[in-house]
Design an enzyme around this catalytic site. Sequence first.
Site, PDB file in Angstrom:
ATOM      1  N   HIS A  70       1.539  -8.418   6.863  1.00  0.00           N
ATOM      2  CA  HIS A  70       0.558  -8.279   5.770  1.00  0.00           C
ATOM      3  C   HIS A  70      -0.784  -8.974   6.019  1.00  0.00           C
ATOM      4  CE1 HIS A  70      -1.165  -7.621   1.812  1.00  0.00           C
ATOM      5  NE2 HIS A  70      -1.267  -8.916   1.605  1.00  0.00           N
ATOM      6  N   HIS A 119       6.824  -8.921   3.956  1.00  0.00           N
ATOM      7  CA  HIS A 119       5.420  -8.562   3.782  1.00  0.00           C
ATOM      8  C   HIS A 119       4.818  -9.501   2.731  1.00  0.00           C
ATOM      9  CE1 HIS A 119       2.348  -5.631   4.665  1.00  0.00           C
ATOM     10  NE2 HIS A 119       2.024  -5.610   3.390  1.00  0.00           N
ATOM     11  N   HIS A 142       0.800  -1.242   0.000  1.00  0.00           N
ATOM     12  CA  HIS A 142       0.000   0.000   0.000  1.00  0.00           C
ATOM     13  C   HIS A 142       0.824   1.279   0.000  1.00  0.00           C
ATOM     14  CE1 HIS A 142      -3.915  -1.671  -0.141  1.00  0.00           C
ATOM     15  NE2 HIS A 142      -3.734  -2.418   0.929  1.00  0.00           N
TER      16      HIS A 142
HETATM   17 FE   FE2 Z   1       0.051  -5.301   2.915  1.00  0.00          FE
END
Ligand code: FE2
Length: 263
Positions: free
Chosen positions: A176, A151, A68
């Site tokens: 994550h 992640h 993100h």
């Molecule tokens: Fe993520």
Amino acid sequence: MRVLFIADLVGDDAVGLVADLLPRLKNLHKIDFTIVNGENADKGKGITGPQIRRLKEVGVDCLTSGNHIWDPRKREVLMEFGGYLLRPLNYPEGNVGLGASVFKLADGRKIAVLNLQGRSFMYSIECPFRAAEKEVRKLRSETFMIFVDFHAEATAEKQALGWHLDGKVSAVIGTHTHVQTADERILPRGTAYLTDAGMTGPVDSVIGMDTQRAIDRFILQSHVYYSVAKHNIRLNGAVVEIDESTGKAKEIYRINLNKSEIQ
Ligand code: FE2
């Protein structure tokens, strides 16, 4: 060297909780260095400049991120805070930001932080295994204390990277999924491992998001905007103790608490 890792911050209330609890947590767990994954701090997607400054002020030494960080209009912070705010190393060349950084403590000790992202059920970016090998070789010329935030979505990919880097880095901690796993251990060659450190955010939610919107999204199969949930905010993470001469982990344990559960 004792490292505190705080899992994915979801929403501004999570930033507030870290600001509130960090001094006590550091004291209680005798922390030398604090790493926070902040990739969902800004309403679930990315992190803002003011949030980064606030976390820095309260004593966070390094921020990591994930997919993100690239959301529209979010990546600018990488230019301003690159080196302090990391993004996954294994994105194709040409992207802004840094995927690894070496931090020097006031007493001269050095610790490296490396942020990687998985490819299973995620974007088909560069290979995290090969990217890690190459970067770890470089980092080890500066310090044996290397902390990896991986992640990634898939448990198997996370376990595989943990084994791949066993003995070469101090810790491989997954992020994550926003759900903390209970498989913390020290692998045979001395790398602390945890599949996922969890989430710092509202647990009465679907991975941090408002439950009804998440349910609607699954039922309707059309785009329903997520919004960050508000209730039952917990702080998730892990503490890793590292032997400074070898870089091997001596201890790992998880943290999962709310405001009233801390002494
Ligand atoms: Fe993520």
